[in-house]
Scaffold this motif. Structure first.
Motif, mmCIF file in Angstrom:
data_model
loop_
_atom_site.group_PDB
_atom_site.id
_atom_site.type_symbol
_atom_site.label_atom_id
_atom_site.label_comp_id
_atom_site.label_asym_id
_atom_site.label_seq_id
_atom_site.Cartn_x
_atom_site.Cartn_y
_atom_site.Cartn_z
ATOM 1 N N PRO A 1 4.197 3.720 2.829
ATOM 2 C CA PRO A 1 5.227 4.718 2.182
ATOM 3 C C PRO A 1 4.654 5.777 1.213
ATOM 4 N N VAL A 2 5.274 6.889 1.435
ATOM 5 C CA VAL A 2 4.823 8.162 0.413
ATOM 6 C C VAL A 2 5.880 8.057 -0.816
ATOM 7 N N LEU A 3 5.011 8.008 -2.061
ATOM 8 C CA LEU A 3 5.638 7.998 -3.316
ATOM 9 C C LEU A 3 5.625 9.233 -3.680
ATOM 10 N N ALA B 1 10.114 11.702 0.926
ATOM 11 C CA ALA B 1 9.963 10.352 -0.016
ATOM 12 C C ALA B 1 10.414 8.883 0.774
ATOM 13 N N ASP B 2 9.319 7.998 1.039
ATOM 14 C CA ASP B 2 9.623 6.785 1.066
ATOM 15 C C ASP B 2 9.938 5.793 -0.094
ATOM 16 N N SER C 1 21.949 5.843 -1.617
ATOM 17 C CA SER C 1 22.862 6.156 -0.715
ATOM 18 C C SER C 1 22.496 7.525 -0.115
ATOM 19 N N ARG C 2 21.779 8.381 -0.699
ATOM 20 C CA ARG C 2 21.304 9.699 -0.074
ATOM 21 C C ARG C 2 19.719 9.504 0.585
ATOM 22 N N LEU C 3 19.250 8.168 0.593
ATOM 23 C CA LEU C 3 17.922 8.096 1.020
ATOM 24 C C LEU C 3 17.987 7.442 2.412
ATOM 25 N N PRO C 4 17.044 7.437 3.384
ATOM 26 C CA PRO C 4 16.943 6.696 4.461
ATOM 27 C C PRO C 4 16.883 5.307 4.252
ATOM 28 N N SER C 5 17.479 4.618 5.021
ATOM 29 C CA SER C 5 17.805 2.713 4.758
ATOM 30 C C SER C 5 16.661 2.096 4.382
ATOM 31 N N ARG C 6 15.371 2.699 4.650
ATOM 32 C CA ARG C 6 14.324 1.901 4.477
ATOM 33 C C ARG C 6 13.475 2.319 3.019
ATOM 34 N N ALA C 7 14.124 3.452 2.509
ATOM 35 C CA ALA C 7 13.500 4.085 1.370
ATOM 36 C C ALA C 7 13.659 3.147 0.322
ATOM 37 N N LEU D 1 0.881 -1.075 0.125
ATOM 38 C CA LEU D 1 0.005 0.120 -0.011
ATOM 39 C C LEU D 1 0.912 1.426 0.062
ATOM 40 N N PHE D 2 0.663 2.153 -0.933
ATOM 41 C CA PHE D 2 1.580 3.411 -0.927
ATOM 42 C C PHE D 2 0.525 4.668 -1.115
ATOM 43 N N PHE D 3 0.924 5.706 -0.624
ATOM 44 C CA PHE D 3 0.408 7.090 -0.635
ATOM 45 C C PHE D 3 1.105 7.874 -1.848
ATOM 46 N N TYR D 4 0.262 8.140 -3.020
ATOM 47 C CA TYR D 4 0.860 9.106 -4.191
ATOM 48 C C TYR D 4 0.655 10.364 -3.828
ATOM 49 N N ALA D 5 1.701 10.980 -3.363
ATOM 50 C CA ALA D 5 1.850 12.344 -3.088
ATOM 51 C C ALA D 5 1.803 13.267 -4.359
ATOM 52 N N LYS D 6 1.762 14.632 -4.150
ATOM 53 C CA LYS D 6 1.636 15.426 -5.238
ATOM 54 C C LYS D 6 2.635 15.118 -6.638
ATOM 55 N N ASP D 7 2.095 15.105 -7.708
ATOM 56 C CA ASP D 7 2.919 14.539 -9.017
ATOM 57 C C ASP D 7 3.702 15.555 -9.407
ATOM 58 N N GLU D 8 4.782 15.279 -9.553
ATOM 59 C CA GLU D 8 6.237 16.025 -10.216
ATOM 60 C C GLU D 8 5.850 17.361 -9.504
ATOM 61 N N PRO D 9 6.056 17.485 -8.292
ATOM 62 C CA PRO D 9 5.973 18.700 -7.468
ATOM 63 C C PRO D 9 6.991 19.777 -8.083
ATOM 64 N N LYS D 10 6.392 21.222 -8.173
ATOM 65 C CA LYS D 10 7.128 22.347 -8.260
ATOM 66 C C LYS D 10 7.652 22.931 -6.890
ATOM 67 N N PRO D 11 8.680 23.688 -7.222
ATOM 68 C CA PRO D 11 8.953 24.353 -5.881
ATOM 69 C C PRO D 11 7.967 24.931 -4.927
ATOM 70 N N GLU D 12 7.130 25.362 -5.555
ATOM 71 C CA GLU D 12 5.714 25.845 -4.846
ATOM 72 C C GLU D 12 4.896 25.031 -4.066
ATOM 73 N N ASP D 13 4.937 23.639 -4.364
ATOM 74 C CA ASP D 13 4.540 22.278 -3.930
ATOM 75 C C ASP D 13 5.093 21.840 -2.855
ATOM 76 N N VAL D 14 6.345 22.155 -2.548
ATOM 77 C CA VAL D 14 7.138 21.472 -1.518
ATOM 78 C C VAL D 14 6.458 21.522 -0.209
ATOM 79 N N PRO D 15 5.818 22.559 0.349
ATOM 80 C CA PRO D 15 5.140 22.452 1.693
ATOM 81 C C PRO D 15 3.754 21.452 1.643
#
Length: 562
Positions: free
Chosen positions: A324-326, A339-340, A369-375, A293-307
């Motif tokens: 996990p958040v995709l 992101a997970d 290597s730049r993500l959390p171990s479970r990502a 099961l996963f949660f599909y966050a804002k698709d292709e977020p722009k800088p203004e979508d970061v919050p």
């Protein structure tokens, strides 16, 4: 897969028009301006649990094709051969400089559907081998007629290998589909029983091709909130989704590998949203559904979508961390930790000279290597793989930057349609996302004559609406594309390489994969090369499989645990 390219036979070449039926690899797209000359017999190789196909090219100018039922006889139960006729899409604007205008084969319609005599007449013949089929040689003869005239029979042989592929894809994936798009494409009401039945048929077609879906019915389950808890009515959701998640839909027991959380507008506060996600997670746990099961966050977020993405991620994680958040984005410091399942586009994984088509390019190991171990690290195709405007860019360097990538476009070579499985194996990505399979259904155009979206022919659309007016008969049905077959074959390529690695021959598997695809844009287009690699991989698998079975037999004989 089939006669050429990961099966046994002779590589097809272009030559003069054939006299009788010609057997041609599925890795050759039969165009109107060049008739492939292939073999006079079909000889396929397939694992147990695998589908294999070939193309039978008939004389030109045919308006009606019929074929006698064919069951191949061998050491086990007869194997059924299913067949469709390839219908052509008239490409007006090429997807990029490597595309070409004119008719391209794509839709696989019933043999009884009306044919266009100006297009080549090609039968797509497929054999799906059950996982418990007895290995050995199965044979028969394909008998077809064109406009009432009997054609020479085509000897048809399938060598069933002893090793077995899993029913459910070992590579998690999620391709989009929508009940509302399907209803619009077929011209029926979305709330009708017919639309819901069609949705199941489309989802079943995806599952038969090793593909899992997100979206589906789209509507979230009903929910109300009591004392901080989300009380959810799962009745409609389970009626729709349970067969895809519990393995009851297909005789093979295949399941969706993934499923998305359907956000609910009734959850209006952060606390309510978190409670709702917690209920979603618990429901999957209570049902024992193994799909991720996963949660599909804002698709292709722009800088203004970061919050927004950070807020979404926090709400989902506050539910307990089981979902996990995709996020579809390249590596981005602004989204660090959100992101997970980080999901960049394909071209973000392979450095290339010339204009850059991704702002952050890094291979899978570097990203991980730049993500959390479970990502997890997934990828997806977008118009960045073919160019987002269509046609040949005036800048030759730009055209090159958008050419040669693995691609799901109609007017690109079949090996490019198929290459994602091999690339997934060699790159080590954890899964694949694709945004839609019926996108063009939502447009006002006729899907059968125009699939040009996002600069590509077929971007986001892997089906055609099988309405009675288009294919005959009285019932609506999904019409799958040749490209979906290539995607399925690519996922089976992945299974071959994964299984060979699992059996201790990973070095050979990695070398084999690189022979077919050195990178996301260095992909062999030679069916003969795919055929040769397939033969070698199959031979190694047969040897390693026999060795493993002997070891297991020895452990059982000695009283050990198999």
């Amino acid at each position: 897969m089939g006669v050429v390219g990961w099966a046994w036979a002779v590589s097809a070449v272009l030559s003069a028009a054939p006299v009788g039926p010609q057997v041609v690899s599925p890795l050759v797209k039969v165009r109107a301006d060049a008739t492939p000359k292939g073999a006079v017999q079909a000889r396929l190789s397939a694992a147990r649990g695998e589908c294999e196909a070939t193309q039978v090219v008939l004389p030109k100018g045919v308006t009606r094709v019929t074929m006698k039922p064919l069951a191949l006889k061998g050491p086990g139960a007869p194997l059924t051969v299913d067949a469709w006729r390839e219908a052509y899409l008239d490409v007006k604007t090429p997807s990029n400089g490597q595309g070409q205008a004119g008719p391209w084969p794509d839709a696989l319609v019933p043999l009884s559907a009306p044919a266009n005599p100006r297009h080549p007449t090609v039968i797509y013949a497929e054999v799906c081998v059950p996982r418990k089929q007895a290995p050995g040689t199965y044979a028969g003869s394909l008998s077809a007629s064109a406009d009432g005239k009997e054609l020479p029979e085509v000897p048809f042989t399938v060598e069933v290998q002893p090793f077995e592929l899993p029913a459910t894809s070992s590579l998690p994936n999620s391709f989009g589909i929508s009940l509302y798009s399907i209803a619009k494409g077929h011209g029926i009401a979305a709330d009708s029983p017919e639309a819901k039945s069609l949705l199941r048929a489309y989802g079943k077609a995806l599952l038969e091709h090793r593909v899992s879906a997100h979206g589906m019915g789209m509507d979230p389950p009903g929910v109300k909130f009591q004392d901080g808890r989300a009380v959810v009515d799962w009745t409609a959701y389970d009626a729709e989704m349970a067969p895809f998640l519990d393995g009851s839909l297909l005789p093979s027991g295949a399941r969706f590998t993934t499923s998305d959380v359907r956000d609910s507008k009734k959850a209006s506060t952060d606390a309510e949203k978190t409670a709702y996600y917690r209920a979603f997670q618990k429901h999957f746990e209570d049902k024992g559904w193994p799909a991720q099961l996963f949660f599909y966050a804002k698709d292709e977020p722009k800088p203004e979508d970061v919050p927004l993405v950070k807020a979404q991620s926090k709400r989902v994680r506050d539910a307990g961390g089981g979902i996990p958040v995709l996020v579809t984005t390249p590596l981005d410091a602004a989204l660090q930790g959100s992101a997970d399942i980080l999901t960049p586009t394909l071209n973000c994984f392979y450095p290339r000279e010339g204009p850059q088509t991704c702002r952050t390019v890094a291979n899978t190991a570097s990203v991980r290597s730049r993500l959390p171990s479970r990502a997890k690290v997934w990828w997806y195709q977008s118009c960045n793989s073919h160019g987002c405007t269509g046609g040949t860019p005036p800048d030759a360097k730009l055209d090159r930057a958008y050419s040669d990538w693995a691609s799901y476009m109609v007017d690109h070579p079949a090996p490019l349609n198929r290459a994602m499985g091999v690339l997934a194996y060699s790159s080590g990505v954890d899964g694949e996302l694709y945004f839609d399979t019926v996108f063009a259904y939502n447009t006002k155009k006729d899907v059968w004559t125009d699939l040009f979206e996002f600069g590509g022919n077929g971007d986001g659309t892997l089906f055609y609406p099988g309405t009675p007016s288009k294919i005959g008969g009285s019932e609506h049905q999904p019409v799958v594309s040749l490209r979906l077959k290539h995607i399925r074959d690519g996922l089976e390529d992945y299974e071959y390489l994964r299984l060979l690695t699992e059996l201790g021959d990973g070095a050979f598997a990695r070398t084999a994969a690189k022979r077919l695809a050195k990178s996301g844009y260095e992909i062999s287009r030679d069916p003969g090369e795919w055929e040769a690699v397939r033969r070698e991989v199959t031979a190694r698998l047969v040897k390693q499989w026999a060795s493993e079975q002997a070891k297991r037999s020895g452990r059982r004989t000695s009283g050990g645990t198999p």
